[in-house]
Scaffold this motif. Structure first.
Motif, PDB file in Angstrom:
ATOM      1  N   ALA A   1      61.293 -23.327  12.283  1.00 44.21           N
ATOM      2  CA  ALA A   1      61.378 -24.588  12.531  1.00 44.21           C
ATOM      3  C   ALA A   1      60.922 -25.109  14.061  1.00 44.21           C
ATOM      4  N   LYS A   2      61.257 -24.475  14.898  1.00 45.01           N
ATOM      5  CA  LYS A   2      60.876 -24.705  16.393  1.00 45.01           C
ATOM      6  C   LYS A   2      59.362 -24.454  16.553  1.00 45.01           C
ATOM      7  N   GLN A   3      58.813 -23.467  15.903  1.00 45.66           N
ATOM      8  CA  GLN A   3      57.323 -23.144  16.134  1.00 45.66           C
ATOM      9  C   GLN A   3      56.777 -24.338  15.529  1.00 45.66           C
ATOM     10  N   ALA A   4      57.051 -24.792  14.413  1.00 43.42           N
ATOM     11  CA  ALA A   4      56.449 -26.169  13.697  1.00 43.42           C
ATOM     12  C   ALA A   4      56.687 -27.326  14.676  1.00 43.42           C
ATOM     13  N   ALA A   5      57.791 -27.572  15.173  1.00 47.22           N
ATOM     14  CA  ALA A   5      57.975 -28.721  15.925  1.00 47.22           C
ATOM     15  C   ALA A   5      57.231 -28.793  17.066  1.00 47.22           C
ATOM     16  N   GLU A   6      56.951 -27.696  17.810  1.00 48.27           N
ATOM     17  CA  GLU A   6      56.093 -27.577  18.869  1.00 48.27           C
ATOM     18  C   GLU A   6      54.523 -27.899  18.816  1.00 48.27           C
ATOM     19  N   ILE A   7      54.120 -27.435  17.565  1.00 43.13           N
ATOM     20  CA  ILE A   7      52.820 -27.461  17.175  1.00 43.13           C
ATOM     21  C   ILE A   7      52.438 -29.008  16.579  1.00 43.13           C
ATOM     22  N   ALA A   8      53.651 -29.601  15.969  1.00 44.24           N
ATOM     23  CA  ALA A   8      53.560 -31.036  15.653  1.00 44.24           C
ATOM     24  C   ALA A   8      53.447 -32.009  16.486  1.00 44.24           C
ATOM     25  N   LYS A   9      54.195 -31.709  17.798  1.00 40.26           N
ATOM     26  CA  LYS A   9      53.956 -32.581  18.870  1.00 40.26           C
ATOM     27  C   LYS A   9      52.504 -32.615  19.242  1.00 40.26           C
TER      28      LYS A   9
END
Length: 243
Positions: A43-51
């Motif tokens: 989830a945190k990896q995706a959140a960083e990429i999403a930004k």
């Protein structure tokens, strides 16, 4: 068009070298490295990429480990995600043995006689020549060992999902994948509103052993017609791609 490529367990993105070489030069691709991210959970990896892509329409290519990252990205970006290609990937436990992945010593991912034989068996299904394992071990050696261990734990902790992927999804299924079960692929398909599967000759590390065929599927999925001129492939009567 922006295509982002999410790497397998090594996390470095270096193993996409052959695949990106066979994608057309006129499309915008970006290989993500988990080494550059602070987050260590899916989830945190995706959140960083999403930004990075919150204002950009993207297509996603997710290899092996990264299926769940692609899934989380879709949940965050919604209609910004125009399509996903899963490369021998998964969003649930890929096999019964995967639950033990978190207990696997990172030392076993170092190159030695036994690990080379095991990787050639489980990663490449004893096809294509044993030299294929060398770039994999080289990439693993450059990976942060703590993050690598945590990625193994992420795989072990995967559970069933609730959110349906409502964008075009194509699954590249290696003909001899010994690491992702048929049930894991079937489950992923059940979580997609639009799902198609293409079988390509090879083992689990299909982007490394058959990059030209993978590139053609990606181009077809994302409607990159100009790329097909440079990809000399034959399609057999089963819909498999062979170089």
């Amino acid at each position: 068009m922006k295509i982002i490529l999410l790497p397998g367990l090594d996390g470095t993105g270096r193993l996409f070298a052959k695949l990106t070489k066979n994608l057309p030069e006129n499309i915008n691709t970006e290989v993500i490295s988990y080494e550059s991210l602070e987050g260590v959970t899916y989830a945190k990896q995706a959140a960083e990429i999403a930004k990075r892509f919150k204002d950009t329409d993207i297509y996603i290519v997710a290899e092996s480990y990264s299926g769940q990252v692609a899934y989380e990205l879709y949940k965050l970006l919604g209609s910004r995600v125009k399509g996903i290609v899963f490369l021998a990937s998964f969003i649930s436990a890929p096999s019964l043995l995967s639950k033990l992945a978190g207990f696997l010593p990172v030392s076993l991912l170092s190159a030695n006689y036994l690990s080379k034989k095991l990787l050639y068996l489980f990663g490449f299904s004893l096809t294509g020549g044993q030299t294929l394992v060398y770039p994999v071990f080289a990439s693993l050696q450059t990976a942060n060992k703590r993050k690598l261990k945590l990625r193994l734990g992420n795989i072990a902790g995967l559970s069933k999902q609730q959110y349906v992927l409502d964008c075009p999804v194509t699954y590249i299924r290696p003909s001899k994948d010994l690491l992702v079960s048929a049930s894991a692929v079937k489950y992923l398909a059940s979580m997609c509103s639009s799902f198609s599967q293409v079988e390509i000759e090879g083992g689990h590390f299909i982007a490394q052993s058959n990059p030209v065929a993978c590139a053609k599927v990606i181009c077809n999925t994302f409607n990159v017609a100009s790329a097909l001129i440079k990809l000399n492939l034959k399609e057999d009567y089963n819909g498999q791609y062979i170089s």
